[in-house]
Design a protein around this motif. Sequence first.
Motif, mmCIF file in Angstrom:
data_model
loop_
_atom_site.group_PDB
_atom_site.id
_atom_site.type_symbol
_atom_site.label_atom_id
_atom_site.label_comp_id
_atom_site.label_asym_id
_atom_site.label_seq_id
_atom_site.Cartn_x
_atom_site.Cartn_y
_atom_site.Cartn_z
ATOM 1 N N ILE A 97 0.310 -1.058 -0.083
ATOM 2 C CA ILE A 97 0.339 0.490 -0.378
ATOM 3 C C ILE A 97 1.197 1.298 -0.156
ATOM 4 C CG2 ILE A 97 -1.524 1.538 1.526
ATOM 5 C CD1 ILE A 97 -2.951 -1.504 2.698
ATOM 6 N N ILE A 109 1.614 -3.956 -7.112
ATOM 7 C CA ILE A 109 0.059 -5.360 -6.963
ATOM 8 C C ILE A 109 1.454 -6.732 -7.398
ATOM 9 C CG2 ILE A 109 -1.982 -6.791 -7.623
ATOM 10 C CD1 ILE A 109 -2.665 -3.974 -6.660
ATOM 11 N N PHE A 143 -11.080 -1.768 -14.375
ATOM 12 C CA PHE A 143 -11.109 -0.733 -13.291
ATOM 13 C C PHE A 143 -10.797 0.466 -14.558
ATOM 14 C CE2 PHE A 143 -10.609 -3.763 -9.848
ATOM 15 C CZ PHE A 143 -11.534 -2.750 -9.398
ATOM 16 N N LEU A 151 -5.894 3.897 -11.178
ATOM 17 C CA LEU A 151 -5.034 3.290 -10.485
ATOM 18 C C LEU A 151 -4.535 3.883 -9.966
ATOM 19 C CD1 LEU A 151 -5.805 -0.423 -10.398
ATOM 20 C CD2 LEU A 151 -7.522 1.226 -9.454
ATOM 21 N N ILE B 404 -7.083 -4.483 -1.248
ATOM 22 C CA ILE B 404 -6.610 -3.578 -2.280
ATOM 23 C C ILE B 404 -7.185 -2.792 -2.903
ATOM 24 C CG2 ILE B 404 -4.285 -1.844 -2.365
ATOM 25 C CD1 ILE B 404 -3.494 -4.553 -1.384
ATOM 26 N N VAL B 405 -7.360 -3.406 -3.964
ATOM 27 C CA VAL B 405 -8.120 -2.491 -5.401
ATOM 28 C C VAL B 405 -9.294 -2.326 -4.786
ATOM 29 C CG1 VAL B 405 -8.170 -2.733 -8.075
ATOM 30 C CG2 VAL B 405 -6.577 -3.836 -7.025
ATOM 31 N N GLY B 406 -10.232 -3.111 -4.946
ATOM 32 C CA GLY B 406 -11.616 -2.452 -4.377
ATOM 33 C C GLY B 406 -12.017 -1.688 -3.509
ATOM 34 N N PHE B 408 -9.812 0.715 -3.409
ATOM 35 C CA PHE B 408 -9.423 2.242 -3.593
ATOM 36 C C PHE B 408 -10.849 2.743 -4.503
ATOM 37 C CE2 PHE B 408 -7.192 4.074 -6.915
ATOM 38 C CZ PHE B 408 -6.597 5.719 -6.627
ATOM 39 N N MET B 414 -5.739 6.654 -1.411
ATOM 40 C CA MET B 414 -4.903 6.065 -0.429
ATOM 41 C C MET B 414 -5.255 6.022 0.601
ATOM 42 S SD MET B 414 -4.086 4.301 -2.733
ATOM 43 C CE MET B 414 -2.806 3.251 -1.685
ATOM 44 N N VAL B 417 -7.759 2.585 1.235
ATOM 45 C CA VAL B 417 -6.654 1.248 1.494
ATOM 46 C C VAL B 417 -6.414 1.331 2.929
ATOM 47 C CG1 VAL B 417 -5.372 0.534 0.356
ATOM 48 C CG2 VAL B 417 -6.970 1.532 -1.070
ATOM 49 N N TRP B 418 -5.125 2.625 3.614
ATOM 50 C CA TRP B 418 -4.778 2.207 4.345
ATOM 51 C C TRP B 418 -5.976 2.090 5.698
ATOM 52 C CZ3 TRP B 418 -0.254 1.533 5.331
ATOM 53 C CH2 TRP B 418 1.192 2.037 3.844
ATOM 54 N N LEU B 421 -6.449 -1.394 5.732
ATOM 55 C CA LEU B 421 -5.306 -2.398 6.314
ATOM 56 C C LEU B 421 -5.789 -2.595 7.891
ATOM 57 C CD1 LEU B 421 -2.863 -4.117 5.897
ATOM 58 C CD2 LEU B 421 -1.519 -2.144 6.410
#
Lengths: 168, 503
Positions: A97, A109, A143, A151, B404-406, B408, B414, B417-418, B421
């Motif tokens: 991350i 990733i 995406f 992204l 992670i991607v979902g 975001f 970001m 995303v943090w 976690l």
Amino acid sequence: MLKTLTKPDTLIAAALMAFAAYLMWHATALPIGWDGARGPGGGAFPFWLSAIMFLAAAGIFMRSLLAGVRPEDLKPFFEPGMLGPVLAVTLALGLTIFLMPIIGAYLAIPLFMFWYLRFYGRNGWPVTLSLTLITPVALFFFFEVALLILLPKGITEPLFFPLYAMFF
Amino acid sequence: MEILSLLGQGFATSLMPLNIGIVIVGVTLGLFIGAMPGLGSVNGVAIVLPLTFIVPPASAIIFLAALYYGAMYGGAISSILLGIPGSSTAVATTFDGRPMAQQGKAGLALIAAAGASFVGGTISVILFTIFAAPLADFALKFGPAENFALVLLAFTTFVGLGGDDALKTIAMICLGLVLSTVGLDLITGQPRLVFFDMPGFYAGISFLVLAIGVYGIGEVLWTLERSRIAPTVTAAKVTYAELRSAIVTLARTWKTMTFGSVMGFFVGMLPAAGATPASLMAYGIAKSTSKNPETFGKGNIEGVVAPETANNAASTGSLLPMLSLGIPGSPTTALLLGGMVMWGLMPGPMLFSEQPDFVWGLISSLYTANLAAVLINLALIPLFVWALRMPFSVLCTMVLVLCIVGGFAPDQRMHDVWLILIFGIAGYLLRKADYPMAPLVLALVLGPVMEQSFRQALIAAQGDVTTFVTRPLSGMFIALACVFFLLPLAAKLRKHRHAVQSG
């Protein structure tokens, strides 16, 4: 005494008490009582609920202290030998991350997947490479192309200009 | 009769090619997710929700409901073939499903599970169709005071019936509610609980961030810790002869199936109960009313049929209060509710009058999803056997990357995303210490409704708190809430008295 204080149950209850106290302090920024015609103040709901949470956690804390150390408390909190793997995966996720905005999702990733599949999961090369290479492509089409959600790309952004020109 | 015509119109929506396709994909994905040990419907919906932006909101909800259904069917597959429940809702299925597989009757057990799920699903969807609109009509009379009391009632069922430690449950409910207040105050618009002045908190904490954290990352960590030894997969073949004999055997268990369906439906409506206790109760009752209870646990087919009808019926039951009242009956429906709010489809009584196409489209899609699930389940059994042999690390990477991607994708921050976690780690540790996660997620979803109705009710009553008890409906809900709240205390007292008497 030290043993009852360092039981996971006691420690977690103490952490929740501290967090609840922090939330209560934070909530006092807005009125926590009756705020004229506007009814209960904006801080009231979070403040009083944090107070209840504090009391509940304090109850768990006291109960855990008073119970002392029972036989079931002596068994380890983590399955023996499994704390390492859990920590490794957590750290790898954190690193991924952290790297996403710097080197881009399309590098971070696959790197994570490569590490996980090959070194952590001990899969063979065909499985590792095919998944590591297919996933970013699938992510890009799902995406960016289909959903128009970009992204993070970080320093790899210029590499995507030709792709943007092709699909948008 | 009116219901039938509304349902007919609903089928016009759900039988559109896009929606049929969506139901098939959703059910298939749900079956796989349900079949994977460690992943159940709630994990599936949490991880897949961000991917549903690709279709219109109504279809996205139909997709998620189909996935929910598929996962309920799928749970039985790993219970039978691995002896490990695919999700907690399929725990009871292992009791007799696993012995059947070990006796070489895995195919029969799988067919029985699928058939029972279909019966449970169908009976409960019929009940759902009958009750949904009247319940919504009834709820139209609710004002803010009633809404507040109803949410309170939903939470107290966790304390009274959840089976977890009462203090830990209360702490989690409060934590969820407080986290729901982060961001801008609903009424005055002032910022509050903006931790460390980070701009990311102004928009609040999305239910999706918490759900992906707890049910995605937290779940992987949880499973990781317990997955040292790879389980052995029992081979299963389904032949036509087996299918025919299974249907004959199933028909003989109609009493168990009917009872399991009706009970599962009503237990499923309670937020704290749901599919897991419903399936365990159905198993217990089937065993105690059986003529030969000693065969249970040794591969009795009724021991597979009872929990499988009940858990599917319960999943339909939990949709009822979510759609009609806006109060989810399970963590999975809490996520569906969160998704609907995100897409501007506010569940509750108004939805029935404002968006009848959507509501009845969704209800009718449950019929198609059920049919699709049983067919796909039976057809793809060899594929499931193959998929269960997939290395666990492959599944884990897929789930983690999707998390992670979902996480975001919805807001492209970001920051989220943090948070995922952090919630993942915190949820994992709390769960290890026996803190229940379902009330936490439900509280975050229901928090805004609860606070808003509480404040509106108090403003309307000019600060008179007795408004919650003097209004008849609200007073009744509060009284019931008190009963649930005091249940654990009463149980403790009784145990204490018992101990004193016998000691």
